[in-house]
Scaffold this active site. Structure first.
Site, mmCIF file in Angstrom:
data_model
loop_
_atom_site.group_PDB
_atom_site.id
_atom_site.type_symbol
_atom_site.label_atom_id
_atom_site.label_comp_id
_atom_site.label_asym_id
_atom_site.label_seq_id
_atom_site.Cartn_x
_atom_site.Cartn_y
_atom_site.Cartn_z
ATOM 1 N N GLY A 244 53.452 22.134 6.044
ATOM 2 C CA GLY A 244 53.675 20.749 6.476
ATOM 3 C C GLY A 244 52.409 19.912 6.344
ATOM 4 N N GLY B 73 51.445 17.812 4.116
ATOM 5 C CA GLY B 73 51.484 16.558 3.349
ATOM 6 C C GLY B 73 51.629 15.311 4.196
ATOM 7 N N THR B 74 51.921 15.482 5.475
ATOM 8 C CA THR B 74 52.150 14.311 6.350
ATOM 9 C C THR B 74 51.491 14.553 7.712
ATOM 10 O OG1 THR B 74 54.182 15.199 7.330
ATOM 11 C CG2 THR B 74 54.449 13.896 5.303
ATOM 12 N N GLY B 75 51.406 13.482 8.472
ATOM 13 C CA GLY B 75 51.082 13.563 9.897
ATOM 14 C C GLY B 75 49.828 14.373 10.225
ATOM 15 N N PHE C 14 64.157 16.750 16.934
ATOM 16 C CA PHE C 14 64.688 15.423 17.258
ATOM 17 C C PHE C 14 65.180 15.467 18.692
ATOM 18 C CE2 PHE C 14 67.968 17.691 14.803
ATOM 19 C CZ PHE C 14 68.938 17.839 15.761
ATOM 20 N N SER D 153 75.292 20.615 17.391
ATOM 21 C CA SER D 153 76.089 21.692 16.797
ATOM 22 C C SER D 153 75.212 22.948 16.737
ATOM 23 C CB SER D 153 76.516 21.305 15.380
ATOM 24 O OG SER D 153 75.386 21.278 14.526
ATOM 25 N N TYR E 298 55.253 21.810 26.012
ATOM 26 C CA TYR E 298 56.490 22.341 26.621
ATOM 27 C C TYR E 298 56.799 23.762 26.132
ATOM 28 C CZ TYR E 298 58.771 20.062 22.515
ATOM 29 O OH TYR E 298 59.127 19.652 21.265
ATOM 30 N N LYS F 109 59.121 26.874 19.988
ATOM 31 C CA LYS F 109 57.668 26.810 20.219
ATOM 32 C C LYS F 109 57.222 27.877 21.224
ATOM 33 C CE LYS F 109 56.452 23.053 17.727
ATOM 34 N NZ LYS F 109 55.496 23.067 16.599
ATOM 35 N N PRO G 248 51.011 13.705 22.971
ATOM 36 C CA PRO G 248 51.443 12.736 21.959
ATOM 37 C C PRO G 248 50.307 12.250 21.051
ATOM 38 C CG PRO G 248 52.251 12.134 24.149
ATOM 39 C CD PRO G 248 51.259 13.243 24.344
#
Ligand code: HXC
Ligand code: NAP
Length: 298
Positions: free
Chosen positions: A23, A25-27, A106, A114, A156, A171, A199
């Site tokens: 991961g 490539g972002t953030g 999310f 689901s 968390y 996590k 955050p």
């Protein structure tokens, strides 16, 4: 002066190291990768979106003058993980560090999910992390390479959290893996540590966890004792330290970087301070003391 916004380690602190950042490539993954490159490491970044990861690698090389390879990979698929390890070794000769940073998440009431939605998050976070840790660990042990793994968890991971339950489950599992393999593979010279960020604004997290309707109602900074959200450089500083040999005696730990957020919001009465005025505290104190005084029957 905001020193926490500045790079912290000495130039060349990661020279001679090759890290894979999932991961990346972002953030936060991208911010950590950028700093690793600035400190002299060679970095392989991977994620599912080929165009995003290849563009990120090119830009990071331009920004830092370092060597960065961007490879598409879905960490849920063991054979794809093995393939990026082989490509990384073929390009850079050796890999000696892994940052399990890729995640999916999310916010949603659990009863709306689901079973496929639950699987999606747990598979990216937990399965992705153990796929990478197992594949890379076997390679390090077979080749007698000393190595370092950093897992990005959340606060968390130990208290749990409503509304992000698949992420909380996954996590927690990553944290258990961190502590377990730190002990089991310490004898091979492989360290495992974790960072639990509070955050840190990124489009990936904010779009999925703090949509505008929430932000209109919620002031995130008010939940954080130091009164602000995280800066990417301060997390990158901590990550680089944990991936460097300066932290050689730290193994099996999780370091929280959240301005005191989880402690404040996890404490039974911590929230109350913001709701009660000083006058009201005076009255409350009187009420409590009057109950304590001799002669009180209750
Ligand atoms: C309910 C949802 C949903 C939502 C997706 N689903 N979004 N259900 N509410 N908001 C369901 C879908 O309907 C589907 O189930 C299943 O989840 C899989 O969705 P897909 O879109 O097919 O999955 P995929 O394309 O693999 O995308 C994965 C993803 C996506 C996790 C859903 O958001 C993603 O790519 N995320 C990657 C980046 C990310 O999440 N970053 C944030 C990390 S922040 P059905 O039944 O319909 O098939 C973090 C910690 C932050 O981890 C802590 C902050 C303090
Ligand atoms: P982000 O930018 O969305 O990062 C998540 C990355 O994971 C993306 O680059 C995504 O790229 C990649 N990814 C998702 N599924 C993947 C898969 N199956 N295989 C490979 N790569 C995959 O979000 P972020 O905020 O920077 O989060 C980074 C890490 O920090 C995560 O572990 C997150 O849980 C943790 N964290 C963040 C915060 C915060 O406030 N930002 C707080 C606590 C913890 P593709 O879509 O291209 O695959």
């Amino acid at each position: 002066m905001s020193q926490y916004k500045e790079p912290m380690l000495r130039d060349g602190s990661l020279k001679g190291k090759t890290f894979v950042v999932t991961g990346g490539g972002t953030g936060l993954g991208r911010s950590m990768s950028k700093y690793f490159l600035e400190l002299g490491a060679q970095v392989v970044i991977c994620s599912r979106k080929k165009d995003v990861i290849e563009e990120a690698a090119l830009t990071l090389e331009k920004e830092t003058g370092g060597r960065c390879l961007g490879l598409p990979c879905d960490v849920r698929k063991y054979e794809e993980v093995e393939s990026i390890l082989q490509q990384a070794v073929a390009t850079f000769g050796q890999v000696n560090g892994l940052v399990n940073n890729a995640a999916g998440n999310f916010i949603s009431p659990t009863e709306r999910l689901s079973h496929r939605a639950f699987d999606t998050i747990v598979d990216i976070v937990l399965k992705g992390t153990y796929n990478c840790s197992l594949s890379f660990g076997k390679y390090w042990i077979a080749n007698n390479i000393k190595a370092n793994v950093l897992n990005i968890v959340t606060t968390y991971s130990w208290v749990g959290s409503g509304y992000v339950v698949p992420s909380a489950c996954a996590k927690s599992g990553v944290l258990a893996l961190t502590r377990s393999l730190a002990v089991e593979w310490g004898k091979y010279g492989i360290r495992f540590n974790a960072i639990a960020p509070g955050p840190f604004p990124t489009p990936g997290a904010w779009d999925r966890l703090f949509p505008q309707d929430f932000l209109d109602k919620l002031e995130i900074e008010q939940r954080i004792p130091v009164g602000r959200v995280g800066e990417h450089q301060e997390l990158a500083n901590l990550a680089a330290y944990l991936m460097s040999d300066y932290s050689a005696y730290i193994n099996g730990d999780v370091i929280t970087i959240d301005g005191g957020e989880w402690m404040r919001n996890g404490g039974e009465f911590s929230w109350i301070g913001d709701m009660i005025s000083p006058d009201m505290w005076d009255r409350v104190e009187e009420m409590i003391k009057s109950k304590n005084s001799k002669g009180s029957t209750s």
